[in-house]
Write a protein that holds these residues in place. Structure first.
Motif, mmCIF file in Angstrom:
data_model
loop_
_atom_site.group_PDB
_atom_site.id
_atom_site.type_symbol
_atom_site.label_atom_id
_atom_site.label_comp_id
_atom_site.label_asym_id
_atom_site.label_seq_id
_atom_site.Cartn_x
_atom_site.Cartn_y
_atom_site.Cartn_z
ATOM 1 N N TRP A 115 -10.954 -14.776 -28.106
ATOM 2 C CA TRP A 115 -11.002 -14.821 -26.841
ATOM 3 C C TRP A 115 -11.325 -16.285 -25.663
ATOM 4 C CZ3 TRP A 115 -10.800 -10.201 -24.439
ATOM 5 C CH2 TRP A 115 -11.108 -9.621 -23.545
ATOM 6 N N SER A 116 -12.163 -17.143 -26.930
ATOM 7 C CA SER A 116 -12.152 -18.249 -26.344
ATOM 8 C C SER A 116 -11.327 -18.789 -26.088
ATOM 9 C CB SER A 116 -13.888 -18.577 -27.141
ATOM 10 O OG SER A 116 -13.664 -20.019 -26.296
ATOM 11 N N ARG A 117 -10.822 -19.047 -26.809
ATOM 12 C CA ARG A 117 -9.496 -19.996 -27.245
ATOM 13 C C ARG A 117 -7.842 -19.143 -26.257
ATOM 14 N NH1 ARG A 117 -8.183 -21.076 -33.175
ATOM 15 N NH2 ARG A 117 -8.934 -19.002 -33.384
ATOM 16 N N HIS A 118 -7.709 -17.958 -27.027
ATOM 17 C CA HIS A 118 -6.490 -17.727 -26.259
ATOM 18 C C HIS A 118 -6.661 -16.684 -24.706
ATOM 19 C CE1 HIS A 118 -4.886 -19.807 -29.660
ATOM 20 N NE2 HIS A 118 -5.309 -18.671 -30.569
ATOM 21 N N VAL A 119 -7.408 -16.577 -24.190
ATOM 22 C CA VAL A 119 -7.341 -15.405 -23.053
ATOM 23 C C VAL A 119 -8.531 -15.860 -22.165
ATOM 24 C CG1 VAL A 119 -8.209 -12.717 -22.364
ATOM 25 C CG2 VAL A 119 -7.727 -13.392 -24.461
ATOM 26 N N PRO A 120 -7.524 -16.162 -21.062
ATOM 27 C CA PRO A 120 -8.349 -17.043 -19.447
ATOM 28 C C PRO A 120 -9.104 -16.647 -18.762
ATOM 29 C CG PRO A 120 -6.125 -16.838 -19.599
ATOM 30 C CD PRO A 120 -6.424 -16.225 -21.179
ATOM 31 N N ALA A 121 -9.180 -14.416 -19.502
ATOM 32 C CA ALA A 121 -10.070 -13.709 -18.641
ATOM 33 C C ALA A 121 -10.974 -14.083 -18.122
ATOM 34 C CB ALA A 121 -10.153 -12.091 -19.453
ATOM 35 N N ASP A 122 -11.642 -13.616 -17.293
ATOM 36 C CA ASP A 122 -12.592 -13.762 -16.117
ATOM 37 C C ASP A 122 -13.839 -12.714 -16.562
ATOM 38 O OD1 ASP A 122 -15.139 -14.344 -13.841
ATOM 39 O OD2 ASP A 122 -14.355 -15.489 -12.554
ATOM 40 N N TRP A 123 -15.095 -12.237 -16.558
ATOM 41 C CA TRP A 123 -15.600 -11.267 -16.682
ATOM 42 C C TRP A 123 -16.089 -10.999 -15.259
ATOM 43 C CZ3 TRP A 123 -15.593 -11.143 -21.693
ATOM 44 C CH2 TRP A 123 -16.371 -12.733 -22.904
ATOM 45 N N ALA A 124 -15.356 -11.476 -13.793
ATOM 46 C CA ALA A 124 -15.404 -11.095 -12.871
ATOM 47 C C ALA A 124 -14.495 -10.488 -13.056
ATOM 48 C CB ALA A 124 -16.136 -11.763 -11.771
ATOM 49 N N SER A 125 -13.475 -10.303 -13.730
ATOM 50 C CA SER A 125 -12.370 -9.360 -13.238
ATOM 51 C C SER A 125 -11.570 -8.008 -14.532
ATOM 52 C CB SER A 125 -11.394 -10.448 -12.996
ATOM 53 O OG SER A 125 -9.594 -9.718 -13.149
ATOM 54 N N PRO A 126 -12.159 -7.267 -14.295
ATOM 55 C CA PRO A 126 -11.868 -5.965 -14.733
ATOM 56 C C PRO A 126 -10.435 -6.285 -15.543
ATOM 57 C CG PRO A 126 -13.141 -5.480 -13.280
ATOM 58 C CD PRO A 126 -12.821 -7.008 -13.313
ATOM 59 N N GLU A 127 -9.656 -6.366 -15.038
ATOM 60 C CA GLU A 127 -7.911 -6.111 -15.343
ATOM 61 C C GLU A 127 -7.632 -7.213 -16.057
ATOM 62 O OE1 GLU A 127 -8.867 -6.673 -11.510
ATOM 63 O OE2 GLU A 127 -8.790 -4.337 -11.074
ATOM 64 N N ALA A 128 -7.717 -8.006 -15.749
ATOM 65 C CA ALA A 128 -7.669 -9.224 -16.711
ATOM 66 C C ALA A 128 -8.145 -9.301 -18.311
ATOM 67 C CB ALA A 128 -8.149 -11.060 -16.322
ATOM 68 N N MET A 129 -9.395 -8.852 -18.056
ATOM 69 C CA MET A 129 -10.638 -8.285 -19.177
ATOM 70 C C MET A 129 -9.489 -7.046 -20.003
ATOM 71 S SD MET A 129 -13.752 -8.575 -18.559
ATOM 72 C CE MET A 129 -14.946 -7.589 -20.258
ATOM 73 N N ASP A 130 -8.910 -5.925 -19.240
ATOM 74 C CA ASP A 130 -8.310 -5.572 -19.998
ATOM 75 C C ASP A 130 -6.965 -6.080 -21.132
ATOM 76 O OD1 ASP A 130 -10.167 -3.542 -19.132
ATOM 77 O OD2 ASP A 130 -9.020 -2.495 -17.721
ATOM 78 N N LEU A 131 -6.125 -6.494 -20.000
ATOM 79 C CA LEU A 131 -5.860 -7.474 -20.945
ATOM 80 C C LEU A 131 -5.823 -8.261 -21.659
ATOM 81 C CD1 LEU A 131 -3.187 -9.016 -17.661
ATOM 82 C CD2 LEU A 131 -2.339 -7.099 -18.848
ATOM 83 N N GLY A 132 -6.272 -8.416 -21.777
ATOM 84 C CA GLY A 132 -7.531 -9.481 -23.064
ATOM 85 C C GLY A 132 -7.745 -8.461 -24.024
ATOM 86 N N LEU A 133 -8.016 -7.479 -23.831
ATOM 87 C CA LEU A 133 -8.573 -5.909 -25.007
ATOM 88 C C LEU A 133 -6.982 -5.221 -25.547
ATOM 89 C CD1 LEU A 133 -11.140 -4.054 -23.552
ATOM 90 C CD2 LEU A 133 -11.912 -5.958 -24.973
ATOM 91 N N GLU A 134 -6.160 -5.960 -24.796
ATOM 92 C CA GLU A 134 -4.857 -5.332 -25.536
ATOM 93 C C GLU A 134 -4.047 -6.331 -26.214
ATOM 94 O OE1 GLU A 134 -2.398 -4.568 -22.592
ATOM 95 O OE2 GLU A 134 -3.441 -2.480 -21.488
ATOM 96 N N LEU A 135 -4.371 -7.533 -25.787
ATOM 97 C CA LEU A 135 -4.122 -8.785 -27.036
ATOM 98 C C LEU A 135 -4.740 -8.431 -27.861
ATOM 99 C CD1 LEU A 135 -3.876 -11.865 -24.047
ATOM 100 C CD2 LEU A 135 -1.868 -10.621 -25.512
ATOM 101 N N LEU A 136 -6.397 -8.475 -28.186
ATOM 102 C CA LEU A 136 -6.696 -8.400 -29.283
ATOM 103 C C LEU A 136 -6.246 -7.118 -29.715
ATOM 104 C CD1 LEU A 136 -10.581 -8.998 -27.965
ATOM 105 C CD2 LEU A 136 -8.940 -10.222 -29.826
ATOM 106 N N ASP A 137 -6.345 -5.812 -29.513
ATOM 107 C CA ASP A 137 -6.388 -4.851 -30.089
ATOM 108 C C ASP A 137 -4.479 -5.128 -30.957
ATOM 109 O OD1 ASP A 137 -5.540 -2.158 -30.958
ATOM 110 O OD2 ASP A 137 -4.214 -1.921 -29.825
ATOM 111 N N ALA A 138 -3.569 -6.390 -30.540
ATOM 112 C CA ALA A 138 -2.411 -6.155 -31.061
ATOM 113 C C ALA A 138 -2.846 -7.131 -32.493
ATOM 114 C CB ALA A 138 -1.374 -6.720 -30.467
ATOM 115 N N ARG A 139 -3.871 -8.050 -32.148
ATOM 116 C CA ARG A 139 -4.104 -8.561 -33.488
ATOM 117 C C ARG A 139 -5.145 -8.216 -34.697
ATOM 118 N NH1 ARG A 139 -1.473 -13.561 -33.867
ATOM 119 N NH2 ARG A 139 -0.814 -14.241 -31.685
ATOM 120 N N GLU A 140 -4.721 -7.068 -34.062
ATOM 121 C CA GLU A 140 -6.513 -6.330 -34.787
ATOM 122 C C GLU A 140 -5.945 -5.341 -35.732
ATOM 123 O OE1 GLU A 140 -10.399 -6.924 -32.396
ATOM 124 O OE2 GLU A 140 -9.380 -4.404 -32.895
#
Length: 229
Positions: A115-140
């Motif tokens: 997340w620190s290296r590849h997901v530029p999501a702002d904690w204040a942006s739920p939409e960006a966080m959800d996209l980051g979660l989808e990226l993590l899910d794919a990598r797992e």
């Protein structure tokens, strides 16, 4: 007002981690100086200036300064933040990976490091966080088909270890006050101990509830491998 939590995604990731936590480790003879089985590569955190690194949870680990120098080795390399701590049990999938001559070296990242290296999501942006979660899910998803010891490792790209982490009380310091250790344990978060804001907290609460529910369900099943140990 917060958007609806992505419960299906959170549950899938939580069940994945629960499956990893309930794997059965290899039986082995303890030695005074065990050979390393997992290499730790610590990277800087974008949210804090921890000099670290945190203490590895197992004696069967070794810290490498430059991951690029590990090419050609067969041991899994786990990239993690200097400020995060994992439990020994969360490393079970890595200890059960088998490699064959000429196979790619297993390269794994913690959720926080990825997340620190590849997901530029702002904690204040739920939409960006959800996209980051989808990226993590794919990598797992490598773990969904993982059969410990059954087939050699074949994945040639970096994947993510499905594991929640805690903030290290004092990265790099061996003697820590009990109160600080307890505080670090309360900082458990499925993404990163630095996750902030109400939406991240709601995600974490839902995730941890789904994780403990899945662990209890797995261990209450009579045909679980743990009953044969």
């Amino acid at each position: 007002m917060y958007p609806t939590l992505p419960f299906d995604l959170l549950s899938r990731m939580a069940r994945r981690e629960a499956g990893a936590l309930t794997l059965i480790p290899d039986r082995r003879v303890r030695t005074d100086r065990p050979e390393p089985e997992i290499l730790f590569a610590f990277v800087p955190c974008r949210w804090c200036a921890a000099a670290g690194p945190a203490l590895p949870p197992l004696r069967e680990t070794a810290v490498v300064e430059r991951p690029s120098r590990t090419r050609g080795l067969t041991m899994p390399v786990l990239t993690l933040l200097r400020c995060e701590e994992l439990t020994a049990r969360s490393l079970l999938p890595l200890s059960l990976i088998r490699t064959a001559p000429g196979a790619p070296q297993p390269r794994i990242s913690t959720r926080a490091a990825y997340w620190s290296r590849h997901v530029p999501a702002d904690w204040a942006s739920p939409e960006a966080m959800d996209l980051g979660l989808e990226l993590l899910d794919a990598r797992e998803r490598w773990l969904d088909a993982f059969q410990p010891g059954a087939v050699p490792w074949t994945c040639d790209e970096e994947v993510v270890l499905p594991a929640s982490a805690r903030a290290a009380a004092r990265p790099g310091v061996r003697e820590r006050p009990t109160a600080e250790v307890a505080a670090s344990r309360r900082s458990l978060h499925f993404l990163t101990p630095h996750a902030a804001g109400g939406y991240a907290a709601r995600l974490n609460d839902a995730y941890l509830f789904a994780r403990i529910t899945a662990v209890r369900a797995a261990l209450s099943t009579r045909d679980h491998a743990a009953y044969a140990v």
